[in-house]
Design an enzyme around this catalytic site. Structure first.
Site, short mmCIF file in Angstrom:
data_model
loop_
_atom_site.label_atom_id
_atom_site.label_comp_id
_atom_site.label_asym_id
_atom_site.label_seq_id
_atom_site.Cartn_x
_atom_site.Cartn_y
_atom_site.Cartn_z
N SER A 1 0.81 -1.22 0.00
CA SER A 1 0.00 0.00 0.00
C SER A 1 0.84 1.26 0.00
CB SER A 1 -0.90 0.00 1.24
OG SER A 1 -1.52 1.26 1.43
N TYR A 49 -2.56 0.40 10.28
CA TYR A 49 -2.67 -0.30 9.00
C TYR A 49 -1.37 -0.17 8.21
CZ TYR A 49 -3.84 -1.00 4.08
OH TYR A 49 -3.84 -1.42 2.77
N GLU A 81 0.15 3.71 1.70
CA GLU A 81 0.15 4.21 3.08
C GLU A 81 1.51 3.99 3.75
OE1 GLU A 81 -2.16 5.86 4.91
OE2 GLU A 81 -3.57 6.00 3.23
#
Length: 390
Positions: free
Chosen positions: A170, A193, A172
């Site tokens: 990801s 996460y 992120e």
């Protein structure tokens, strides 16, 4: 060992428009080919198959002639709506989609399943993938999104199968690191996460270096679609537009409107993951459009596409703010373009309009089953129930 697959979806096997998975009575020996798979060139195993990416990936692989096996969690509610259009009765010789009960928290089950299916390719898409929710459930997020990855890698190793492994990573990971973000940009995770995904990224690289499997990380920037979960901001916006346009709602409640994201179209991103596993050597790749827009602009485009003024319908709610916000994520997909021949064709602005159109159409079909259709030049020719031409 019992597997699970879709059986007949007559009235007694259908509930609320969902398919039901039932245990089979037969057992496949490790590496053994069934009658259904003798003419299939490849088998793939997909975790998270009932999600947005999993359903598109299953559709893509079936269109390419694969036999597809998916991992689903046992639950009292049904969550297979995104796969229903791919259904084929498992008694048919054309059946190439099979579902198996299991969970990323159960490493033993993963080992036995992989030994039984003996896939040529493994795609680990399953995760607790909602960033805001990860602050509320950090331990669960770490266990499934982080430790679940090493359970999958260890299952591949212990099963003794020759396979290629793709870890869905990801954007992120980058957190507060300034854009543009590429494969060499330092990580600075800003959520449970993201931290869990960072572990998944590094443990995939570690297994590649320690044990030599063909294992890759796909660092995927935000990718959305009409199949995106309804609590994710993109889909939350476009569903609200459709409902407000129809007079069913008046407002949508939002958090940070200044965040900038590189939004792309999910079917293109799963095709990018597939390309990673067709390469000659394993490597890690960023998948992105290279273009970022704010949440505010996504709102403006979405509401404007339906001839609505977003400022009349959007209200602020601080419950949707994260304890640590990520300001800007914009990817540099140069490596994927040069080495894989992959390039996104749908950016965030076009995506907003595409999703609004789909949610308006879905609302018009609210009382009947409906699924979006992928219209990309790179997508396999649509086929009936996921069966490829003979």
């Amino acid at each position: 060992m019992a597997s699970c697959f879709f059986k007949d979806v007559s009235a007694r096997h259908r509930k609320h428009g969902q398919l039901v998975a039932f245990p089979t009575v037969s057992r496949r020996l490790p590496g053994a080919a069934t009658q259904e798979s003798q003419d299939v060139s490849k088998r793939a195993f997909v975790t998270g198959i009932t999600g947005q990416d999993g359903s598109y990936l299953a559709e893509l692989l079936l269109g390419k002639g694969y036999e597809v096996h998916g991992l689903i969690r046992r639950a009292s509610t049904f969550n297979t709506a995104r796969l229903e259009h791919l259904y084929v009765d498992p008694h048919s010789a054309d059946a190439r989609l099979f579902l198996h009960y299991g969970d990323l928290s159960d490493g033993t089950r993963l080992v036995t399943l992989l030994a039984e299916v003996a896939p040529h390719e493994v795609y680990n898409l399953a995760a607790q993938s909602h960033v805001r929710v990860s602050f509320d459930e950090p331990e669960h997020t770490a266990d499934i999104t982080g430790t679940g990855t090493v359970r999958m890698l260890e299952a591949v190793r212990l099963a003794g199968i020759e396979t290629r492994f793709c870890q869905a990573s990801s954007s992120e990971l980058y957190g507060s690191t300034p854009p543009p973000q590429s494969e060499t940009t330092p990580f600075h995770p800003r959520s449970p996460y993201a931290a869990a995904k960072a572990y998944g990224y590094w443990i995939t690289r570690n297994y590649r270096e320690a044990y030599g499997p063909f294992a890759v990380n796909g660092i995927m920037f935000n990718h959305e679609s009409p199949r995106r979960g309804e609590t994710f901001v993109s889909r939350k916006i476009t569903r609200a537009v459709a409902a407000i346009r129809a007079g069913r709602e008046e407002f949508v409640y939002m958090g940070n409107l200044d965040a900038i994201r590189d939004w792309g179209y999910a079917p293109e991103y799963v095709e990018g993951m597939w390309r990673m596993l067709q390469a000659d050597e394993p490597d890690d790749y960023v998948l992105a459009t290279g273009t970022g827009i704010t949440v505010r602009e996504f709102l403006e485009i979405s509401f404007g596409h339906a001839d609505l003024d977003w400022e009349n319908h959007v209200k602020f709610d601080d419950r949707y703010l994260r304890p640590t916000e990520v300001a800007t994520l914009i990817g540099d997909p140069t490596k994927a373009r040069e080495k894989l021949g992959w390039q996104a064709t749908v950016d965030g602005r076009a995506l907003a309009r595409l999703m609004v159109n789909a949610d308006i159409e879905a609302l018009e079909h609210a009382s009947t089953p409906w699924i979006d259709e992928v219209r990309l030049d790179s997508w396999p020719t649509p086929t009936t129930h996921g069966t490829a031409p003979l």
